[in-house]
Scaffold this active site. Sequence first.
Site, short mmCIF file in Angstrom:
data_model
loop_
_atom_site.label_atom_id
_atom_site.label_comp_id
_atom_site.label_asym_id
_atom_site.label_seq_id
_atom_site.Cartn_x
_atom_site.Cartn_y
_atom_site.Cartn_z
N TYR A 115 -97.30 38.72 103.91
CA TYR A 115 -98.43 38.87 104.84
C TYR A 115 -97.96 39.06 106.29
O TYR A 115 -98.75 38.96 107.22
CB TYR A 115 -99.37 37.67 104.77
CG TYR A 115 -100.05 37.48 103.42
CD1 TYR A 115 -99.82 38.36 102.37
CD2 TYR A 115 -100.94 36.45 103.21
CE1 TYR A 115 -100.43 38.18 101.14
CE2 TYR A 115 -101.57 36.27 101.98
CZ TYR A 115 -101.29 37.14 100.95
OH TYR A 115 -101.92 36.96 99.73
N LYS A 159 -90.29 31.46 92.67
CA LYS A 159 -89.94 32.37 91.57
C LYS A 159 -88.43 32.63 91.66
O LYS A 159 -87.98 33.78 91.67
CB LYS A 159 -90.77 33.66 91.72
CG LYS A 159 -90.79 34.53 90.50
CD LYS A 159 -91.65 33.98 89.36
CE LYS A 159 -91.48 34.87 88.14
NZ LYS A 159 -92.11 34.33 86.93
N ASP A 190 -95.69 30.89 88.38
CA ASP A 190 -96.64 31.31 87.35
C ASP A 190 -96.96 30.14 86.41
O ASP A 190 -98.12 29.83 86.13
CB ASP A 190 -96.14 32.55 86.59
CG ASP A 190 -94.66 32.47 86.25
OD1 ASP A 190 -93.99 31.48 86.61
OD2 ASP A 190 -94.15 33.41 85.60
N ASP A 214 -101.61 31.34 98.73
CA ASP A 214 -102.94 31.95 98.73
C ASP A 214 -103.52 31.89 97.32
O ASP A 214 -104.66 31.46 97.10
CB ASP A 214 -102.80 33.40 99.21
CG ASP A 214 -104.13 34.03 99.56
OD1 ASP A 214 -105.16 33.33 99.50
OD2 ASP A 214 -104.15 35.24 99.87
N ASP A 218 -106.47 28.98 95.40
CA ASP A 218 -107.71 29.40 94.73
C ASP A 218 -107.72 28.95 93.27
O ASP A 218 -108.76 28.58 92.73
CB ASP A 218 -107.89 30.93 94.81
CG ASP A 218 -108.41 31.39 96.17
OD1 ASP A 218 -108.23 30.66 97.15
OD2 ASP A 218 -108.99 32.49 96.25
MG MG Z 1 -107.30 33.51 99.94
#
Ligand code: MG
Length: 317
Positions: A115, A159, A190, A214, A218
Site C-alpha cells: 500500500y 508468508k 493463510d 487488512d 476483516d
Molecule cells: Mg479494509
Amino acid sequence: MTRIAVVEGDGIGREVIPVAAEALRLLRPDWDQVPVELGLERWRRTGTAVDEKDLDLVSSCDAVLFGAVSSAPHGEYPSVVLRLRRELGLFANIRPVRGGACDLIVVRENSEGLYAGRERIEADRACTERVITRAGTERIARAACRVAAGRRKLTIGHKANVLAADRFFLEIARDVASGEGVPTDDAFIDALCLDVLCRPERYDVILVENMFGDILSDVAAYHAGGLGLLPSANLGERHALFEPVHGSAPDIAGRGIANPVAALRSVVMLLEHLGDLPDATRLDAAIERVLARGFVTPDLGGTASTIAFGTAVVAGL
Ligand code: MG
Ligand code: NAI
C-alpha cells in the site's frame, strides 16, 4: 484546549460519525470538535478531495475522529486515507476484535508493503512493489509489544515460506519482541486466517504487515458480528486517528440503518488514547448495555436505526 478533528467523510460516515460525535460531546463538552470535510462529496463540490490546508488543520488537532471516504470511482483522485496515513505518519493500525471466544488485537503495519503506492502500469504488465524496511518493521514490532504488554502473547503472521521479505519481517519482529521480553509464536498468514476463524481463543495480539492485516482483520470481524462493530486506532509518533474498520458502505448509505457501534467504539479508543479512561469505560459499558438488550441495527438482525441506537447509548450515559 483539547481539539478533535471530526471527519465524517462519505456514505455511512455521514450517518455514524454524528452519533459518535454526539456521545463524545456529551462526555467531553470541554473538548473542541473541529469539522473537516474530506472525500468524494467534497471532491464533487470543489474538485479537491483533500488539500494542504485540510492536512494542516487535521495535524493541528490532538486526535482525529474519522468516518470513511469513498475511493474515486475512476481513480480521479489518489486515496485520501493513504494520504492522511502518510502525512500524519500513522504507521500503526490497531484493530481490536471482540466477540464470543474471540478477544484479539490485530496490529497492522500501516505505511509499507503493497500500500506504499509504488506502482507501474504498462501496456501488458502491472507491477506493485512490496517493500518492507528494517526501520518500519522495528517500529511496528515495538508498537505491537506495547499493545501486548500485560496480555498473553504476540503472534507474528507472515508468508516466510514463500517470500524473502517476510523472512526479513519475521526475524526482525522476533528480535524486537525478545528484546522487549514479549513471548511470540508465528503462523503462515493463510493458515492463520482459517485458524482465527476456527480457534480464536488461541490468539491474543497478532502482528502483520499492511495487506495481510487488512485482510486478517476483516476475517476476524466474523467473530465480532461483522464490520459494523469494529473500531480502530491509527497511531504515529505525533498523531492519532480513530475510525471504524468499515468503509463508506454505498450499498446501505442514506437509509439510516448503518450500525454506529464501530464509530462509537472508535470514540472509546480515542478517549483511552487521550488518557480519559473513566469516560472510555462509561461509553464502552453504555454500548454493551444496548447491545445486550438486543436493540440492534439490521446487520445484527434487529430493526433499530442508526440514530435510535445512538439515542439509546446516549440515554445510557
Ligand atoms: Mg479494509
Ligand atoms: P465497506 O466496509 O464500506 O462495506 C462492506 C459491507 O459491509 C457492505 O455490504 C456494507 O453495507 C457492510 N457494512 C459496512 N459497515 C457497516 C455498518 N456500519 N453497518 C452495517 N453494515 C455495514 O467496504 P466496501 O464496500 O468494500 O467499500 C465501500 C467504499 O468505502 C469504497 O469506496 C472503499 O474504498 C471505501 N473504504 C474506505 C475506508 C476508509 O475510509 N477508511 C475503508 C474501507 C473502504
